[in-house]
Scaffold this motif. Structure first.
Motif, PDB file in Angstrom:
ATOM      1  N   TYR A  99       0.847  -1.193   0.000  1.00  0.00           N
ATOM      2  CA  TYR A  99       0.000   0.000   0.000  1.00  0.00           C
ATOM      3  C   TYR A  99       0.881   1.241   0.000  1.00  0.00           C
ATOM      4  N   ASN A 100       0.278   2.375  -0.266  1.00  0.00           N
ATOM      5  CA  ASN A 100       0.991   3.643  -0.135  1.00  0.00           C
ATOM      6  C   ASN A 100       0.119   4.631   0.616  1.00  0.00           C
ATOM      7  N   THR A 101       0.570   5.022   1.796  1.00  0.00           N
ATOM      8  CA  THR A 101      -0.169   5.997   2.609  1.00  0.00           C
ATOM      9  C   THR A 101       0.480   7.373   2.563  1.00  0.00           C
ATOM     10  N   ASP A 102       1.590   7.497   1.834  1.00  0.00           N
ATOM     11  CA  ASP A 102       2.306   8.772   1.780  1.00  0.00           C
ATOM     12  C   ASP A 102       1.480   9.880   1.144  1.00  0.00           C
ATOM     13  N   GLY A 103       0.854   9.565   0.005  1.00  0.00           N
ATOM     14  CA  GLY A 103       0.098  10.589  -0.707  1.00  0.00           C
ATOM     15  C   GLY A 103      -1.056  11.123   0.118  1.00  0.00           C
ATOM     16  N   ALA A 104      -1.867  10.221   0.654  1.00  0.00           N
ATOM     17  CA  ALA A 104      -3.000  10.639   1.476  1.00  0.00           C
ATOM     18  C   ALA A 104      -2.522  11.344   2.737  1.00  0.00           C
ATOM     19  N   GLY A 105      -1.449  10.818   3.333  1.00  0.00           N
ATOM     20  CA  GLY A 105      -0.911  11.441   4.542  1.00  0.00           C
ATOM     21  C   GLY A 105      -0.421  12.855   4.279  1.00  0.00           C
ATOM     22  N   TYR A 106       0.234  13.047   3.128  1.00  0.00           N
ATOM     23  CA  TYR A 106       0.720  14.390   2.802  1.00  0.00           C
ATOM     24  C   TYR A 106      -0.438  15.352   2.552  1.00  0.00           C
ATOM     25  N   MET A 107      -1.418  14.937   1.780  1.00  0.00           N
ATOM     26  CA  MET A 107      -2.537  15.827   1.480  1.00  0.00           C
ATOM     27  C   MET A 107      -3.302  16.211   2.745  1.00  0.00           C
ATOM     28  N   GLN A 108      -3.431  15.279   3.670  1.00  0.00           N
ATOM     29  CA  GLN A 108      -4.093  15.597   4.935  1.00  0.00           C
ATOM     30  C   GLN A 108      -3.300  16.623   5.737  1.00  0.00           C
ATOM     31  N   SER A 109      -1.979  16.604   5.592  1.00  0.00           N
ATOM     32  CA  SER A 109      -1.139  17.522   6.364  1.00  0.00           C
ATOM     33  C   SER A 109      -1.076  18.912   5.759  1.00  0.00           C
ATOM     34  N   ILE A 110      -1.301  19.029   4.459  1.00  0.00           N
ATOM     35  CA  ILE A 110      -1.114  20.314   3.778  1.00  0.00           C
ATOM     36  C   ILE A 110      -2.430  21.013   3.447  1.00  0.00           C
ATOM     37  N   GLU A 111      -3.547  20.296   3.507  1.00  0.00           N
ATOM     38  CA  GLU A 111      -4.804  20.835   2.996  1.00  0.00           C
ATOM     39  C   GLU A 111      -5.250  22.124   3.684  1.00  0.00           C
ATOM     40  N   VAL A 248       3.008  11.712  10.702  1.00  0.00           N
ATOM     41  CA  VAL A 248       1.984  11.178  11.602  1.00  0.00           C
ATOM     42  C   VAL A 248       0.821  10.583  10.812  1.00  0.00           C
ATOM     43  N   ASN A 249       0.346  11.306   9.813  1.00  0.00           N
ATOM     44  CA  ASN A 249      -0.816  10.845   9.060  1.00  0.00           C
ATOM     45  C   ASN A 249      -0.547   9.561   8.282  1.00  0.00           C
ATOM     46  N   GLN A 250       0.624   9.491   7.618  1.00  0.00           N
ATOM     47  CA  GLN A 250       0.913   8.260   6.880  1.00  0.00           C
ATOM     48  C   GLN A 250       1.098   7.090   7.836  1.00  0.00           C
ATOM     49  N   GLY A 251       1.686   7.371   9.004  1.00  0.00           N
ATOM     50  CA  GLY A 251       1.876   6.319  10.009  1.00  0.00           C
ATOM     51  C   GLY A 251       0.555   5.822  10.569  1.00  0.00           C
ATOM     52  N   ALA A 252      -0.364   6.761  10.801  1.00  0.00           N
ATOM     53  CA  ALA A 252      -1.672   6.390  11.333  1.00  0.00           C
ATOM     54  C   ALA A 252      -2.446   5.529  10.335  1.00  0.00           C
ATOM     55  N   LEU A 253      -2.336   5.869   9.055  1.00  0.00           N
ATOM     56  CA  LEU A 253      -3.013   5.078   8.021  1.00  0.00           C
ATOM     57  C   LEU A 253      -2.409   3.677   7.920  1.00  0.00           C
ATOM     58  N   SER A 254      -1.085   3.569   8.039  1.00  0.00           N
ATOM     59  CA  SER A 254      -0.438   2.256   8.051  1.00  0.00           C
ATOM     60  C   SER A 254      -0.918   1.436   9.243  1.00  0.00           C
ATOM     61  N   PHE A 255      -0.982   2.074  10.396  1.00  0.00           N
ATOM     62  CA  PHE A 255      -1.437   1.431  11.628  1.00  0.00           C
ATOM     63  C   PHE A 255      -2.830   0.829  11.422  1.00  0.00           C
ATOM     64  N   GLU A 256      -3.690   1.563  10.743  1.00  0.00           N
ATOM     65  CA  GLU A 256      -5.050   1.081  10.467  1.00  0.00           C
ATOM     66  C   GLU A 256      -5.028  -0.146   9.552  1.00  0.00           C
ATOM     67  N   TYR A 257      -4.163  -0.137   8.554  1.00  0.00           N
ATOM     68  CA  TYR A 257      -4.053  -1.294   7.661  1.00  0.00           C
ATOM     69  C   TYR A 257      -3.629  -2.534   8.439  1.00  0.00           C
ATOM     70  N   TRP A 258      -2.708  -2.371   9.382  1.00  0.00           N
ATOM     71  CA  TRP A 258      -2.207  -3.522  10.137  1.00  0.00           C
ATOM     72  C   TRP A 258      -3.195  -4.043  11.169  1.00  0.00           C
ATOM     73  N   THR A 259      -3.913  -3.142  11.834  1.00  0.00           N
ATOM     74  CA  THR A 259      -4.694  -3.502  13.015  1.00  0.00           C
ATOM     75  C   THR A 259      -6.204  -3.352  12.865  1.00  0.00           C
ATOM     76  N   GLY A 260      -6.645  -2.546  11.899  1.00  0.00           N
ATOM     77  CA  GLY A 260      -8.065  -2.255  11.781  1.00  0.00           C
ATOM     78  C   GLY A 260      -8.538  -1.244  12.802  1.00  0.00           C
ATOM     79  N   ILE A 261      -7.606  -0.636  13.523  1.00  0.00           N
ATOM     80  CA  ILE A 261      -7.931   0.330  14.578  1.00  0.00           C
ATOM     81  C   ILE A 261      -7.348   1.703  14.220  1.00  0.00           C
ATOM     82  N   LYS A 262      -8.129   2.764  14.461  1.00  0.00           N
ATOM     83  CA  LYS A 262      -7.649   4.116  14.218  1.00  0.00           C
ATOM     84  C   LYS A 262      -6.938   4.633  15.463  1.00  0.00           C
ATOM     85  N   PRO A 263      -5.649   4.930  15.362  1.00  0.00           N
ATOM     86  CA  PRO A 263      -4.918   5.437  16.525  1.00  0.00           C
ATOM     87  C   PRO A 263      -5.228   6.911  16.773  1.00  0.00           C
TER      88      PRO A 263
END
Length: 278
Positions: A99-111, A248-263
């Motif tokens: 997966y790639n969470t970088d793009g979504a994580g970046y857009m969430q941080s800059i929007e 933080v945002n890309q890490g949180a999205l990765s965390f969700e992929y692994w665990t199904g839980i939103k940190p």
């Protein structure tokens, strides 16, 4: 025995991913730990086999392996395939999925820093690696009409754009010196390279001498919190955005992929800032 996750890259000693994810596991009451794994290019296949066998339950991927790692995976998510780079690996039914969470994580941080209509912005992205691919693909997906990629090797910038863009009228590749000379036309400048990262904190990717008035300057680096690049931009009156939000945002999205839980992203941010002394 708990689950084991990690970060693979080279180098990785500087990363705060272990601190951030281990605190999130604790906060979510998940029996797991996260470690930084310094992996050279020749060892990528060996590491992916460990994930496949369950010795490692999932990983993040960082510089310089985000593109090469794709050769060792069973499936690539549509977004990661579009970007052409992977930063998160999940083992699912015995298969390794990228997966790639970088793009979504970046857009969430800059929007929150961008105008409501980003289509009219002129954007410069510095670098042509995996992170640049994610950022560029996200901007093009948002409908930005003018996107320039500048890289030390112009051919690599051309290759990136050919992979992610079907409209050559909205994109262009430049050398770093060409970008410097035309800097006054860009509304947003994004550094996706490692230039300026600790411990080489005095380096900058390009000169900002011709920076446009009221421009936005973004750096994906989060250590240090204010790179020399951002400091120079701030002194010129620009709005600056460091890499903590994306991290933080890309890490949180990765965390969700692994665990199904939103940190708790606010908690994750505070851990990063506390560790960096910010």
């Amino acid at each position: 025995m708990g689950k084991r996750f990690g970060l693979i890259g080279h180098p990785v000693a500087h990363s705060l991913s272990p601190q951030m994810h281990n605190d999130a596991f604790k906060d979510c009451q998940i029996d797991a730990d996260y470690v930084a794994l310094d992996v050279e290019a020749g060892d990528l296949e060996e590491v992916t086999e460990k994930i496949r066998k369950g010795e490692i339950d999932g990983v993040n991927v960082t510089i310089p392996h985000k593109v090469a790692i794709m050769n060792f995976l069973d499936e690539i998510d549509r977004e990661a395939e579009r970007i052409g780079a992977v930063n998160t690996i999940v083992r699912h039914n015995g298969k390794l999925v990228g997966y790639n969470t970088d793009g979504a994580g970046y857009m969430q941080s800059i929007e929150s820093y961008l105008p409501s209509n980003v289509k009219d912005m002129n954007i410069l992205v510095i670098g042509a690696g995996g992170a640049a691919r994610a950022v560029c693909a996200s901007f093009l997906g948002a409908g930005v009409s003018s996107l320039v990629v500048a890289n030390r090797t112009k051919e690599k910038a051309d290759t990136l754009l050919n992979l992610i863009s079907t409209n050559q009228d909205q994109t262009n590749a430049m050398t770093l010196s060409e970008a410097e000379n035309g800097l006054e036309k860009f509304d947003l400048i994004v550094n996706t390279t490692s230039v300026g990262m600790s411990p080489y904190t005095e380096q900058i990717p390009i000169s900002l001498r011709k920076l446009k008035d009221k421009a936005i300057v973004s750096d994906l680096i989060y250590n240090p919190l204010e790179t020399a690049f951002l400091k120079e931009a701030a002194e010129s009156g620009a709005t600056t955005v460091n890499g903590v939000g994306m991290f933080v945002n890309q890490g949180a999205l990765s965390f969700e992929y692994w665990t199904g839980i939103k940190p708790d992203r606010k908690r994750m941010t505070n851990i990063v800032l506390k560790t960096l002394g910010g």
